[in-house]
Design a protein around this motif. Structure first.
Motif, PDB file in Angstrom:
ATOM      1  N   ARG A  16      64.714  45.676  12.477  1.00 60.21           N
ATOM      2  CA  ARG A  16      65.734  45.714  13.522  1.00 60.21           C
ATOM      3  C   ARG A  16      66.493  44.398  13.544  1.00 60.21           C
ATOM      4  N   CYS A  17      67.693  44.474  14.142  1.00 53.24           N
ATOM      5  CA  CYS A  17      68.563  43.305  14.288  1.00 53.24           C
ATOM      6  C   CYS A  17      67.810  42.172  14.995  1.00 53.24           C
ATOM      7  N   PRO A  18      67.885  40.936  14.454  1.00 54.98           N
ATOM      8  CA  PRO A  18      67.172  39.832  15.104  1.00 54.98           C
ATOM      9  C   PRO A  18      67.793  39.417  16.434  1.00 54.98           C
ATOM     10  N   ASN A  19      69.040  39.801  16.675  1.00 57.37           N
ATOM     11  CA  ASN A  19      69.714  39.395  17.917  1.00 57.37           C
ATOM     12  C   ASN A  19      69.404  40.357  19.066  1.00 57.37           C
ATOM     13  N   CYS A  20      69.656  41.663  18.852  1.00 58.04           N
ATOM     14  CA  CYS A  20      69.501  42.616  19.959  1.00 58.04           C
ATOM     15  C   CYS A  20      68.207  43.425  19.848  1.00 58.04           C
ATOM     16  N   GLY A  21      67.601  43.474  18.669  1.00 60.27           N
ATOM     17  CA  GLY A  21      66.366  44.232  18.510  1.00 60.27           C
ATOM     18  C   GLY A  21      66.570  45.730  18.484  1.00 60.27           C
ATOM     19  N   GLU A  35      76.642  44.297   9.064  1.00 61.44           N
ATOM     20  CA  GLU A  35      76.458  43.749  10.411  1.00 61.44           C
ATOM     21  C   GLU A  35      75.720  44.757  11.270  1.00 61.44           C
ATOM     22  N   CYS A  36      75.243  44.268  12.423  1.00 62.95           N
ATOM     23  CA  CYS A  36      74.486  45.126  13.332  1.00 62.95           C
ATOM     24  C   CYS A  36      75.409  46.179  13.948  1.00 62.95           C
ATOM     25  N   PRO A  37      75.038  47.476  13.897  1.00 63.61           N
ATOM     26  CA  PRO A  37      75.886  48.516  14.497  1.00 63.61           C
ATOM     27  C   PRO A  37      75.894  48.461  16.022  1.00 63.61           C
ATOM     28  N   VAL A  38      74.956  47.736  16.636  1.00 69.78           N
ATOM     29  CA  VAL A  38      74.881  47.690  18.100  1.00 69.78           C
ATOM     30  C   VAL A  38      75.587  46.450  18.659  1.00 69.78           C
ATOM     31  N   CYS A  39      75.222  45.245  18.167  1.00 74.13           N
ATOM     32  CA  CYS A  39      75.773  44.020  18.763  1.00 74.13           C
ATOM     33  C   CYS A  39      76.789  43.338  17.848  1.00 74.13           C
ATOM     34  N   GLY A  40      76.933  43.770  16.588  1.00 72.97           N
ATOM     35  CA  GLY A  40      77.945  43.197  15.703  1.00 72.97           C
ATOM     36  C   GLY A  40      77.520  41.922  14.996  1.00 72.97           C
TER      37      GLY A  40
HETATM   38 ZN    ZN Z   1      72.172  43.672  16.988  1.00 76.75          ZN
END
Ligand code: ZN
Length: 157
Positions: A16-21, A35-40
């Motif tokens: 998972r994305c390290p920023n938003c999880g 890039e992350c599809p949730v937080c970019g």
């Molecule tokens: Zn993210």
């Protein structure tokens, strides 16, 4: 301030994305997203970024390989395989380890590096605002004592 390292590890191991999880790091088995599809958050902060992940993959694979191979030298012969057949099996075993550890290595590399020195997601709204109303963003940044210190454009330009 900094999230616990266990959270970074958990997100890395869950791909998972390290920023938003939330956002998934991989779009298919061996394909990483840009890039992350949730937080970019960008998953490619710089070119050659994942060279370290390849070292990590190699180190994990070599550690497991040696942990199995070295004790096997002291065991009595259990099979009637020839020398060549055994070598082929060890090579296949090594290749399977490298492939199997590649996804966790890339994901963990991203998670640990982000934990050490996080970078900001580049959301399209934010960059659009900066381009359309540079004076307003200049005033806001000056008041908040942001990193750009009153320059209307980013430090890159
Ligand atoms: Zn993210």
């Amino acid at each position: 301030m900094k999230p616990p390292f266990s959270q970074a590890l958990k997100r890395g191991l869950r791909f998972r994305c390290p920023n938003c999880g939330e956002g998934r790091v991989f779009s298919s088995f061996f394909k990483m997203r840009d890039e992350c599809p949730v937080c970019g958050l960008s998953f490619y902060p710089e070119s050659g970024y994942y060279a370290g992940a390849m070292y990590l993959d190699y180190a994990l694979s070599a550690a497991i390989f040696l942990a199995v191979f070295v004790p096997s030298l002291f065991l009595p012969e259990l099979t009637h395989l020839s020398y060549v057949q055994k070598n082929v099996l060890w090579i296949v075993f090594g290749a399977v380890l490298c492939l199997g550890f590649s996804r966790p290595s890339y994901s963990l590399w991203l998670a640990i590096d982000y934990w050490l020195s996080p970078w900001k997601p580049q959301s399209p709204q934010e960059s659009g605002e900066t381009l359309e109303v540079p004076l307003v963003s200049m005033v806001i940044r000056t008041d908040k004592e942001g990193p750009r210190h009153g320059t209307p454009r980013g430090p890159e330009s």
